[in-house]
Structure formats: C-alpha cells, structure tokens
Write an enzyme that holds these catalytic residues in place. Sequence first.
Site, PDB file in Angstrom:
ATOM      1  N   ASP B  77       0.818  -1.215   0.000  1.00 37.38           N
ATOM      2  CA  ASP B  77       0.000   0.000   0.000  1.00 37.38           C
ATOM      3  C   ASP B  77       0.855   1.269   0.000  1.00 37.38           C
ATOM      4  O   ASP B  77       0.381   2.352   0.308  1.00 37.38           O
ATOM      5  CB  ASP B  77      -0.942   0.006   1.206  1.00 37.38           C
ATOM      6  CG  ASP B  77      -0.184   0.020   2.532  1.00 37.38           C
ATOM      7  OD1 ASP B  77       1.065  -0.035   2.509  1.00 37.38           O
ATOM      8  OD2 ASP B  77      -0.838   0.078   3.591  1.00 37.38           O
ATOM      9  N   CYS B  80       4.802  -0.148   2.703  1.00 38.03           N
ATOM     10  CA  CYS B  80       5.354  -1.464   3.001  1.00 38.03           C
ATOM     11  C   CYS B  80       6.760  -1.397   3.597  1.00 38.03           C
ATOM     12  O   CYS B  80       7.065  -2.142   4.510  1.00 38.03           O
ATOM     13  CB  CYS B  80       5.317  -2.362   1.775  1.00 38.03           C
ATOM     14  SG  CYS B  80       6.113  -1.635   0.343  1.00 38.03           S
ATOM     15  N   HIS B 258       8.026  -2.900  -4.098  1.00 35.89           N
ATOM     16  CA  HIS B 258       7.502  -3.524  -2.888  1.00 35.89           C
ATOM     17  C   HIS B 258       8.569  -4.191  -2.004  1.00 35.89           C
ATOM     18  O   HIS B 258       9.529  -4.762  -2.504  1.00 35.89           O
ATOM     19  CB  HIS B 258       6.455  -4.572  -3.257  1.00 35.89           C
ATOM     20  CG  HIS B 258       5.791  -5.177  -2.066  1.00 35.89           C
ATOM     21  ND1 HIS B 258       5.049  -4.424  -1.192  1.00 35.89           N
ATOM     22  CD2 HIS B 258       5.778  -6.438  -1.585  1.00 35.89           C
ATOM     23  CE1 HIS B 258       4.615  -5.205  -0.222  1.00 35.89           C
ATOM     24  NE2 HIS B 258       5.042  -6.425  -0.438  1.00 35.89           N
TER      25      HIS B 258
END
Lengths: 282, 264
Positions: B77, B80, B258
């Site tokens: 989101d 992370c 990510h």
Amino acid sequence: MPRSGWDPTEDSEQGTLTATASSRIKRDLMTIFTDPPPGLFVVGDELNLKIIHAIIVGVMDTPYEGGFFYFVLKCPNDYPIRPPKVKLMTTDAGNVRFNPNIYSSGKVCLSILGTWNGPAWSPAQQLSSLLLSIQSLLNEKPYFNEPGLVQEQIPGDSKRYNEFIQHETLRVSVCGMMENQCRLSIPEQLKDIMGKTFLEFYDQYVEIAKNNMHLDGTEMIDPFNKGRHLCHYKNLLLRLEKIRAKVMGKTWNFFKEPSCTNVDLKERQTNEEAKCSSTIAS
Amino acid sequence: MGDEFESDTVVASGNQDELIMQQQRQIEREISESTALVGDLEPIASLNNEYSNDVVYLEKIKDLASKYKYMRRTRPDGNCFFRAFTYAKLERLLDNKIDFANFYKIVEGSKHALVELGFPQFTVEDFYDTFIDVLKRLGDIKTATDAKKELHTLFNEQGYSDYMVVYLRLLTSGQLQRDQDFYSCFIEGERTVADFCHQEVEPMYKESDHIHIMAACAAMNTGVRVVYMDRGTSKINIEHDLPEGTQPSVHLLYRPGHYDILYL
C-alpha cells in the site's frame, strides 16, 4: 487508502470513527479553542463528531477582508491517516467562485486535500494547519493563485479580479451570510462570532462601499468567468446599515430557521438558488 | 453565471485526474482487502507460485532460498517499507532484552528531537504515545514467543499499524532534515530536503526509496540488508547493506515497488 470524491456533503463513508480518530478530532478542536489562530473559528457538529463547521474571516488588506467564509469538513473514520473532506458553503448557492482554487461548487483545490498536485496530506498536520492553508488561498492577489499564471493575461486583470472579489465578498459573504440568504445551517456559536465580527469590521465595510460608490451600476469583469456582474454598492450600503441596526438591537433573527442536516441543506439551497442569485445577471 | 474558465480548463483536467485517481484507489482498495498488513511466515518457495513460467525469477528464487528460510509478506500500500522495517526490527529486538531496552531509550528521546525540528508538538505526541505504548506492551510480556504474537496482532490492527508507520515516517523525515547537508545530494531536482520530506516522506502511502531507507536506518540505529530481486539477467540477487559495512539485523526482500521481510 485515499477516498474518492471531494464533497463532504456527499461522502458515502459509513461506519464510525476509530477511537484514535475521535480523540484526535477532539484534540484538534481543543488546540484551536485554546490558541485560536486569527480569523479562524471552528465548532464540532452537535450530532456527528466527524463533521466540523468552520468560519474563516477574510484577512485585512485582502479583497476578502471581513468576509465570512463558511466551510463544512468531514473527517474520515481513520483520521488523521487521511485528510478531511472540505466544502465552502459560502458560494451564493453555487453561483460565485471566490478564488481560482475554490470553485463555485465549493470544491477547494489544495494538494493536502488530494484535490490538487503537490505535497499530500500528512498525519502530522491537523485541522488548524489545514484551515490556515485554506486561509492563505484568500490572499492579497488571488488572481495569481491560478496555476500557470505568473503574469496577467490582460494587463490589469489582477486588479479587476480584486475589485470583483471585494464586491462579492461584501455582497455574498458579508451581507448574504449575515442575512443568511442561502439558508445555511450554521451552528449558533459561529453565528454569535459572525455578529461580533460584523460590528468590528463594520466601519471597514462601509469604507469599502463608499470608496467604490463611483462604480455603482457599472459592470465588473471577472477574468476567470464570462458573464455580466453589476456593482451594487449603493444597495450593499443600505443592507449593511440594516444588518447593523438589527445586530445592535439584538433583533438579528435571520438565523431563526429550524436546523437541518447537511443533506437537507443541499436541497434547500437548490430551492433558494433563484432568490440568492437574483442580484447577478449571467 | 457560467464558470467557463473553470469548466473549459481547470475542471476538465481536474475531472480526468479525479477519474484516474478514483481508478487507482479502487485498485488499491482491492489489493488492500486481499493482503494482510503483515502476513504469516511462509517458506521462500511460496514465491514460485507468482512466477511459475518465469525462468529469470525462478532462478533468483532458488538463489534466495539458498540464503533465507522464510519470508513474511506485507500489504503493498506504499507503506510497506516502513511497516516491514518496523515490524522486523521490533521482532528481532524481542529476542534480546538489553537491545530492547536500548532501543526504548532511543525512541524516548526522539519526540523531543522532532519537536525541536519544528514538528507540531501535539500531533507528534499522538503518534509517539502509540509507539511507546506498543513498546511497553511488548516489553511487559514475559516470553519472546508471546510477545511476538502480540506484535503480530498489533501490526494487523489498522489503527496501531498505521500509527507505527506514521511515527517512523516522522522519525525518517527528522533524520533527513537534521542531516540535510548529507542527504541533499541524493535528492534530484530543485527540491530542498524539507520539501522532499513534505512530499515524499511524511505523507502516508508514499513509496520508499534508497534515501528513505538510509535515513530510517540512521534514525533507528539499525543496519538493514536489502535483497533486490528483479528482471536483471544475473542468476544471483544483488544485496545491499545499509549503512554500508553494517551487520544487518533486518533483512528485506525488494521486488520493484515492494518490500517484504526475510528470515535467515
């Protein structure tokens, strides 16, 4: 997650505030009560902690001077992780765009609200810093708030825009708000503040009207909007005197309307639209 | 009164922006609902499912599995890195009471430092209180196993979890601003370090870069190893220790956009 839509009166978020959110909203309000920034007044909604009512009084030496700009804010359930939604209610029922960044729909274009490009909201901000950012939009030369306008498109535009805003401030956000022409459901505490502030600014209002009396009946130009706007300073002066007499005589009862929710308010506003906009030709 | 200017230019582009933003939010919501804020331990091989036909990645997963036993996924989101980093750091600290106590002291002194930098006292306090509250709750639990369970529960409660992220974002911003002479050369364009912090560090959901990690490590007095797994043709994942030459106590897996947590 960010939410869609900017309008607090049409926000569909259900559910309740988290415990941290409600205590933060209370603390945010408390800091404004204990150390009120000049020209900034807030009150929490009686029925719904998510809703905040705010009045920003136009700052001296700006075309917004002494005007009452009434905003409704709605905090998300996870406030302050995400910012509140904000709407300017003082728009003459959707007819006046008071600033390049504040539309006649009441939408406030500001990066921290997620309605414009630039630095996003941070949870370290609070209601007072948000309202101060909005107050700073109502500045001396709002013409140049328009993105990309570093110089006037037509020489004199900025001055003409100021003249237009100054007139509309007196017409809509002083007289219109004091007479509650648009039947807004403004909380009592804020009405009291408006009454006091009106008297404080009264001499300035009159001075503005008198200084501009030579423009009465002439056409004003809003560089951002086509359409004809006529100056009504003579009429405004009369309205100011009437309002003052009522406030002084404590017969100031324009607000003795039954209170209503913001949803009702939207409908009422539409009904009142014709009345409110009668002074402006489009 | 026709808002011609408004409807022709500003609103038109504004509406389009808004549509794109709405779409993006929809996608974000869907991701958010399908991934835990911080997941359970999984074997490295669980990554294979995501890349079943991808030779480059399968090779790299093999390499990763030769060094790490487990991973823990985090919700993608934009928070992370901060969530993974804080979780992994605290989880590690729970194994050593002395390290935990030292860390507690660092955090205790951090609020004052932030306020001195000009952060508003009461908003900082809000997040600081939660951070300290979580540390206290964890510190009061007798066994490391139970404390780790509590950590996992707290980090999956949105309220606590987000507040922890916010405070680490503020600490990172504070570190960047305190050492701005050093960090300014990592910032592209005309932006000042303070601008960068307001735009890229303090707001939630803003993704983290190298510079965020460096500053977060410095603020938490922690070394981190980031294992980069991407489409590059090498069969081995590139590893990067921050600060350089450190003995990393936190290991993170980076795939473009990510971060997840790794376990030796």
